[in-house]
Design an enzyme around this catalytic site. Structure first.
Site, PDB file in Angstrom:
ATOM      1  N   ARG A  54      10.055 -12.797  -2.986  1.00  0.00           N
ATOM      2  CA  ARG A  54       8.977 -12.170  -2.681  1.00  0.00           C
ATOM      3  C   ARG A  54       7.918 -12.729  -3.423  1.00  0.00           C
ATOM      4  O   ARG A  54       7.839 -12.402  -4.641  1.00  0.00           O
ATOM      5  CB  ARG A  54       9.123 -10.597  -2.608  1.00  0.00           C
TER       6      ARG A  54
ATOM      7  N   ASP B  39       0.384  -1.910  10.214  1.00  0.00           N
ATOM      8  CA  ASP B  39       0.841  -1.949   8.845  1.00  0.00           C
ATOM      9  C   ASP B  39      -0.421  -1.431   7.849  1.00  0.00           C
ATOM     10  O   ASP B  39      -1.542  -1.087   8.623  1.00  0.00           O
ATOM     11  CB  ASP B  39       1.044  -3.210   8.693  1.00  0.00           C
TER      12      ASP B  39
ATOM     13  N   HIS C 240       6.412 -12.268   6.824  1.00  0.00           N
ATOM     14  CA  HIS C 240       7.370 -11.646   6.274  1.00  0.00           C
ATOM     15  C   HIS C 240       8.413 -11.450   7.525  1.00  0.00           C
ATOM     16  O   HIS C 240       8.694 -10.745   8.209  1.00  0.00           O
ATOM     17  CB  HIS C 240       7.054  -9.867   6.263  1.00  0.00           C
TER      18      HIS C 240
ATOM     19  N   GLN D 129      11.360  -8.953   8.110  1.00  0.00           N
ATOM     20  CA  GLN D 129      10.846  -7.764   8.657  1.00  0.00           C
ATOM     21  C   GLN D 129      10.637  -8.009  10.046  1.00  0.00           C
ATOM     22  O   GLN D 129      11.474  -7.026  10.893  1.00  0.00           O
ATOM     23  CB  GLN D 129       9.227  -7.570   8.132  1.00  0.00           C
TER      24      GLN D 129
ATOM     25  N   CYS E 258       6.024  -1.225   9.469  1.00  0.00           N
ATOM     26  CA  CYS E 258       6.999  -1.979   8.427  1.00  0.00           C
ATOM     27  C   CYS E 258       7.333  -0.955   7.344  1.00  0.00           C
ATOM     28  O   CYS E 258       8.293  -1.060   6.446  1.00  0.00           O
ATOM     29  CB  CYS E 258       6.544  -3.153   8.121  1.00  0.00           C
TER      30      CYS E 258
ATOM     31  N   ARG F 263      16.671  -3.685   8.518  1.00  0.00           N
ATOM     32  CA  ARG F 263      16.477  -4.641   7.657  1.00  0.00           C
ATOM     33  C   ARG F 263      17.841  -4.743   7.059  1.00  0.00           C
ATOM     34  O   ARG F 263      18.344  -6.133   7.047  1.00  0.00           O
ATOM     35  CB  ARG F 263      15.457  -4.104   6.687  1.00  0.00           C
TER      36      ARG F 263
HETATM   37  N1   CP Z   1       8.620  -3.343   4.693  1.00  0.00           N
HETATM   38  C1   CP Z   1       8.844  -3.481   3.447  1.00  0.00           C
HETATM   39  O1   CP Z   1       9.136  -4.986   3.202  1.00  0.00           O
HETATM   40  O2   CP Z   1       9.021  -2.863   2.451  1.00  0.00           O
HETATM   41  P1   CP Z   1       9.031  -3.047   0.931  1.00  0.00           P
HETATM   42  O3   CP Z   1       7.645  -3.643   0.356  1.00  0.00           O
HETATM   43  O4   CP Z   1       9.227  -1.670   0.380  1.00  0.00           O
HETATM   44  O5   CP Z   1       9.983  -3.942   0.547  1.00  0.00           O
HETATM   45  N1  NVA Z   2       1.327  -6.269   4.620  1.00  0.00           N
HETATM   46  C1  NVA Z   2       1.932  -5.696   3.689  1.00  0.00           C
HETATM   47  C2  NVA Z   2       3.426  -5.521   3.906  1.00  0.00           C
HETATM   48  C3  NVA Z   2       4.410  -4.677   3.114  1.00  0.00           C
HETATM   49  C4  NVA Z   2       5.632  -4.507   3.475  1.00  0.00           C
HETATM   50  C5  NVA Z   2       1.741  -6.262   2.416  1.00  0.00           C
HETATM   51  O1  NVA Z   2       2.111  -7.497   2.276  1.00  0.00           O
HETATM   52  O2  NVA Z   2       1.867  -5.678   1.250  1.00  0.00           O
END
Ligand code: CP
Ligand code: NVA
Length: 300
Positions: free
Chosen positions: A102, A215, A129, A132, A255, A283
């Site tokens: 990430r 989101d 993502h 997701q 999400c 997930r």
């Molecule tokens: N939806 C998602 O990726 O959640 P987190 O940021 O908690 O991993």
């Molecule tokens: N769009 C959000 C998604 C989190 C899972 C972010 O990038 O923070």
């Protein structure tokens, strides 16, 4: 899958998705008795940003497939700061069977994939993502038993999650309508690659929708823009008024994490329409399929 990695949705083919879904079902239906294709293998989980779902689901998935994982925060390795991404990728490749990452900048995941000899999985970047979106499309498939004639409305920011969903919608044959404030549309490349209808009118997107998805308005890494975004996105809140335009049977997706009172009201996200916990659960099952496929040793 076409390559060794899962870093962008455009590398996936329609057939891959349905193969992953079948594998997901197999893992989901036999949670504690399925095969353990990652037995004896170790995976690096690099997280430059916080996470609940992604970290726990990957760790649990890898563990239940027989493997082990090592969590590496920015403080631990300082990706691109303590040492170049190339060196991190090449070193990790000598020890582990795969890397889940990430990252803030999508380029970091591209470089990890470029220099690692082991599979690299995008666990969220500023661009996409994909894990997701895979879980979300599996959730829709479970709920509606397919995608035919469904209308999918995305309301909010044209962000990383939106990008991945747009390309999944294309692959799965689902009509997606994206409503964002002016200036917050998805990137042009994603609009071009997908067949989504992009509008600045949330009612138009939600009208007769079967699926409504939103989101956060301020993604991780954009904290400095929060006040401006709160102002710009005001008319894009998913609330009781807006969802009246959807089909009465609509499902509500997010999400997570969610900010109740910002992008969505508690009344809507905590209503019986909500499938957010199914998304979150899936997930783990879909990530098992991805890890087994990319890094595993599946029979057949
Ligand atoms: N939806 C998602 O990726 O959640 P987190 O940021 O908690 O991993
Ligand atoms: N769009 C959000 C998604 C989190 C899972 C972010 O990038 O923070």
């Amino acid at each position: 899958m076409a390559g060794k990695d899962l870093i962008e949705t455009k590398s996936l083919h329609r057939g891959d998705i349905f193969k992953l879904f079948l594998l997901t079902e197999k893992f989901k239906n036999a949670r504690y008795s399925h095969e353990k294709p990652l037995s004896g293998r170790t995976f690096a989980l690099i997280f430059e940003k916080p996470s609940l779902r992604t970290r726990v689901t990957f760790e649990t998935a890898i563990n239940e497939l027989g493997g082990n994982s090592i969590y590496l925060s920015s403080q631990d390795i300082g990706l691109g700061k303590r040492e170049p991404v190339k060196d991190v990728a090449e070193n990790l490749s000598r020890w582990v069977s795969g890397i889940v990452a990430r990252v803030f900048e999508h380029k970091s995941i591209e470089d990890l994939a470029k220099y690692a000899s082991v599979p690299v999985v995008n666990a969220l970047s500023d661009l996409e993502h994909p894990c997701q979106a895979l879980a979300d499309f599996f959730t829709i498939w479970e709920f509606y038993k397919g995608y035919k004639d469904l209308k999918f409305a995305w309301v909010g920011d044209g962000n990383n999650v939106c990008h991945s969903l747009m390309l999944f919608a294309n692959l799965c044959g689902l009509k997606m309508h994206v409503a964002t404030p002016k200036g917050y549309e998805p990137q042009k490349e994603y609009i071009k690659l997908s067949s989504a209808v992009v509008t600045n009118d949330p009612v138009e997107a939600v009208r007769d929708a079967d699926i409504i998805y939103t989101d956060v308005w301020t993604s991780m890494g954009q904290e400095e823009e929060k006040a401006l975004r709160l102002e710009k996105f005001k008319a894009f809140q998913i609330n009781a008024q807006l969802v009246k335009h959807a089909k009465p049977s609509y499902i509500l997706m997010h999400c997570l994490p969610a900010h109740r009172g910002e992008e969505i009201t508690a009344e809507v996200i905590d209503s019986p329409h909500s499938v957010i916990l199914d998304q979150a659960e899936n997930r783990m099952h879909t990530e098992k399929a991805v890890m087994a496929w990319l890094c595993g040793n599946l029979k057949g």
